[in-house]
Enzyme design. Sequence first.
Site, PDB file in Angstrom:
ATOM      1  N   LYS A  79       0.856  -1.198   0.000  1.00 56.12           N
ATOM      2  CA  LYS A  79       0.000   0.000   0.000  1.00 56.12           C
ATOM      3  C   LYS A  79       0.889   1.245   0.000  1.00 56.12           C
ATOM      4  O   LYS A  79       1.909   1.279   0.708  1.00 56.12           O
ATOM      5  CB  LYS A  79      -0.888  -0.033   1.248  1.00 56.12           C
ATOM      6  CG  LYS A  79      -1.917   1.084   1.328  1.00 56.12           C
ATOM      7  CD  LYS A  79      -2.822   0.929   2.557  1.00 56.12           C
ATOM      8  CE  LYS A  79      -3.909   1.999   2.601  1.00 56.12           C
ATOM      9  NZ  LYS A  79      -4.826   1.835   3.757  1.00 56.12           N
ATOM     10  N   SER A 158      -9.828   1.998   2.734  1.00 55.84           N
ATOM     11  CA  SER A 158      -8.918   2.722   1.873  1.00 55.84           C
ATOM     12  C   SER A 158      -7.894   1.833   1.165  1.00 55.84           C
ATOM     13  O   SER A 158      -7.275   2.284   0.209  1.00 55.84           O
ATOM     14  CB  SER A 158      -8.166   3.777   2.693  1.00 55.84           C
ATOM     15  OG  SER A 158      -7.338   3.158   3.667  1.00 55.84           O
ATOM     16  N   SER A 182     -10.163  -0.162   7.127  1.00 55.84           N
ATOM     17  CA  SER A 182      -9.599  -0.134   5.768  1.00 55.84           C
ATOM     18  C   SER A 182      -8.875  -1.382   5.308  1.00 55.84           C
ATOM     19  O   SER A 182      -8.487  -1.470   4.144  1.00 55.84           O
ATOM     20  CB  SER A 182      -8.648   1.044   5.622  1.00 55.84           C
ATOM     21  OG  SER A 182      -9.390   2.196   5.392  1.00 55.84           O
TER      22      SER A 182
HETATM   23  N1  GLN Z   1     -13.321   4.483   6.089  1.00 55.61           N
HETATM   24  C1  GLN Z   1     -12.730   4.968   7.288  1.00 55.61           C
HETATM   25  C2  GLN Z   1     -12.305   6.388   7.129  1.00 55.61           C
HETATM   26  O1  GLN Z   1     -12.475   6.909   6.095  1.00 55.61           O
HETATM   27  C3  GLN Z   1     -11.571   4.096   7.685  1.00 55.61           C
HETATM   28  C4  GLN Z   1     -10.350   4.365   6.916  1.00 55.61           C
HETATM   29  C5  GLN Z   1      -9.216   3.543   7.365  1.00 55.61           C
HETATM   30  O2  GLN Z   1      -9.378   2.571   8.091  1.00 55.61           O
HETATM   31  N2  GLN Z   1      -8.024   3.975   6.991  1.00 55.61           N
HETATM   32  O3  GLN Z   1     -11.806   6.994   8.016  1.00 55.61           O
END
Ligand code: GLN
Length: 491
Positions: A79, A158, A182
């Site tokens: 990532k 994400s 995410s």
């Molecule tokens: N969808 C959540 C957010 O936008 C979690 C994102 C994540 O875990 N990095 O904050």
Amino acid sequence: MTELTHLSIADAAAKLDAGEFSAAELTDAHISAVEATRDLNAFITETPDRARDMAKASDERRSKKEPRGPLDGIPLAIKDLFCTEGVLSTAGSHILDGFTPQYESTVTTNLWDAGAVMLGKLNMDEFAMGSSNETSYYGPVKSPWKRPDGKDLVPGGSSGGSAATVSARVAMGATGTDTGGSIRQPAAFVGIVGFKPTYGRCSRWGIVAFASSLDQAGPMTRTVEDAAIMLGAMASHDPKDSTSVPRDVPDYRAAVGTGIKGLKVGIPAEYVVDGMPEEIGRIWDEGRKWLEAAGAECREISLPHTKYALPAYYIIAPAEASSNLARYDGVRYGLRVDGSDLTEMYEKTRAEGFGPEVQRRVMIGTYALSAGYYDAYYLKAQKVRTRIADDFRAAFAEVDTILTPTAPNAAFAVGEVLDPIQMYLNDVFTVPASLAGLPAISVPAGLNADGLPLGLHLIGRPFDEETVLRAAAALEDAAGFDAAPQYATGD
Ligand code: GLN
């Protein structure tokens, strides 16, 4: 060679050891897959030369019978939130244009020490903010899965590039990060395994910070055993991260497949949410039956503060983000947009460098932390966080693991969810474990009526990754999920 890209990490490692193929062949097959799937937009940077060099070194270690790590010769993708020495690292943001770190994150260092091969850096939501990979400066990632209406689907976020890549058989595993879901939500959307370990299990050093009290790295793989192998390599105590925990890393792989007879599993009543599609309830029931059939005892439990988790998260995460992202000022990293004085340079750089979702979070966070509102929002949210952790502590006095759905819906189409609040609701089942710092995994459980994957989610006690893996392996066995996306079948 399609067959090589369809192997699990465990099988590929055994076949490499048996000399059935070389790391160079395995890597070449994956590089070809990277090239053949470029329209998924899963990679921000491909590193085929580096991959070939690393594979060659792995083959040399094997031929000289040198000591080898558990991932020797296994092609992985990373990532783009992880800093990789000498390789562009963008966090999916315009503001990190041209940022090529002079250091390597601890987690990726551990992976390379274990012998893994790097295929490249993966697309993601900007600064890991999102649930659909649509906030990336580099454009959305497409899921390799298709719905009957033929629309392009999101891979979740994400860690959307990670999810798409592993699901499409382009990498054998990928790193993800999870702040509120995410790793787990995208894993569920594309039918793979995603494991967020306990907060403190993997070092955050060299991972671009989003919300430091929540961020955790973890593996995304196609099997539970592969997640155990990869986590074993990623985890370590790291003096460079003060929240990294000085505990030995257990043999996670040994926990997989040891059975769950007598395991106590909690089914939280509060996870039945309004408007949840019937298919989600159905797969959850199925999961309960599978665990019972394997010898577990399931019982209803209560986590009374669950409904406050999402609102608390969307105060705490933006608050920490607004502080962490203050460092992007046009001076130290990446993009600079000149202005007539220093303040104007800051303003222009940040206005151009951050996308709308990041700007929204910075504004919410700055507001929640400002004098006069700090007590009402930030402090209150921290108190709620403590209550949520207490709920779990009480539940874990009675049960060993907790079973829930991973997400309240299957993957949706690119552009289909436009309202940020509706997007945030995707995290309803994943955020509580993040706030409490608990290990949690998503396991592919079945397909919905549209032929799209659905995931089941298991939460464990702090640092009890092994029980989570045991239960996950039991779910995996019972589900027998062997569907691959249309994209990866080679049809
Ligand atoms: N969808 C959540 C957010 O936008 C979690 C994102 C994540 O875990 N990095 O904050």
